[in-house]
Design a protein around this motif. Structure first.
Motif, PDB file in Angstrom:
ATOM      1  N   LEU A 113       0.825  -1.203   0.000  1.00 42.59           N
ATOM      2  CA  LEU A 113       0.000   0.000   0.000  1.00 42.59           C
ATOM      3  C   LEU A 113       0.864   1.260   0.000  1.00 42.59           C
ATOM      4  N   LYS A 114       1.944   1.235   0.757  1.00 41.20           N
ATOM      5  CA  LYS A 114       2.843   2.391   0.806  1.00 41.20           C
ATOM      6  C   LYS A 114       3.457   2.660  -0.575  1.00 41.20           C
ATOM      7  N   ILE A 115       3.954   1.628  -1.227  1.00 44.31           N
ATOM      8  CA  ILE A 115       4.565   1.793  -2.547  1.00 44.31           C
ATOM      9  C   ILE A 115       3.497   2.124  -3.586  1.00 44.31           C
ATOM     10  N   ALA A 116       2.314   1.541  -3.450  1.00 47.93           N
ATOM     11  CA  ALA A 116       1.210   1.859  -4.370  1.00 47.93           C
ATOM     12  C   ALA A 116       0.897   3.350  -4.310  1.00 47.93           C
ATOM     13  N   ARG A 117       0.904   3.897  -3.115  1.00 45.78           N
ATOM     14  CA  ARG A 117       0.657   5.331  -2.947  1.00 45.78           C
ATOM     15  C   ARG A 117       1.750   6.142  -3.636  1.00 45.78           C
ATOM     16  N   GLU A 118       2.993   5.716  -3.500  1.00 47.58           N
ATOM     17  CA  GLU A 118       4.116   6.407  -4.145  1.00 47.58           C
ATOM     18  C   GLU A 118       4.025   6.312  -5.672  1.00 47.58           C
TER      19      GLU A 118
END
Length: 119
Positions: free
Chosen positions: A99-104
Motif C-alpha cells: 500500500l505504501k509503494i502503491a501510494r508512491e
C-alpha cells in the motif's frame, strides 16, 4: 441507435464534417448544433458498447510513464525507493506493490489509484 460498423463510420464522418463549422459547436440556434449533439450521443453509446477502452494494467501504466519520462528500471527503483528486482516483478505481474509503494507509484508517476490498486 447505430446498428452496424458501416453506419458508425458514416455517422463519425458526418460528426467530423459538423465539427468543422464552429457555429455547430457554439451556437445552439444552428441546425447543425442539434444534429451534432444527437449524432455525438449515438456515437458515444456505440463506442461504449463496441469500442470500449479497457483500463490499463498496473504494468502497462508503469511502462507508459517510464517511457514518457525516460526512466529505466534502475531510475524508477531509486525514485520509488524499492529494488530493481521489485520493479521487474511489478512489470511482469509477479507481485503487487504494498500500500505504501502503491501510494508512491500513484503520486510520483501520476497513475490513478484505481489502476494501481487494481479496482
Amino acid at each position: 441507435m447505430i446498428k452496424s460498423e458501416k453506419e458508425y463510420n458514416a455517422i463519425v464522418a458526418r460528426v467530423e464534417e459538423l465539427l468543422s463549422n464552429p457555429d455547430n459547436i457554439e451556437n445552439p440556434d444552428e441546425k447543425g448544433f442539434v444534429e451534432l449533439n444527437l449524432l455525438s450521443d449515438m456515437v458515444a453509446d456505440y463506442e461504449e458498447k463496441y469500442h470500449a477502452i479497457m483500463t490499463p494494467t498496473l504494468a502497462e501504466a508503469i511502462r507508459l510513464r517510464m517511457q514518457e519520462r525516460g526512466l529505466t528500471q534502475k531510475n524508477l527503483s531509486e525514485y520509488l525507493g524499492v529494488s530493481t528486482s521489485r520493479i521487474s516483478e511489478y512489470l511482469n505481474g509477479k507481485s503487487e506493490p504494498t500500500l505504501k509503494i502503491a501510494r508512491e507509484i500513484s503520486r510520483k508517476l501520476d497513475i490513478e489509484a484505481s489502476i494501481v490498486l487494481g479496482v
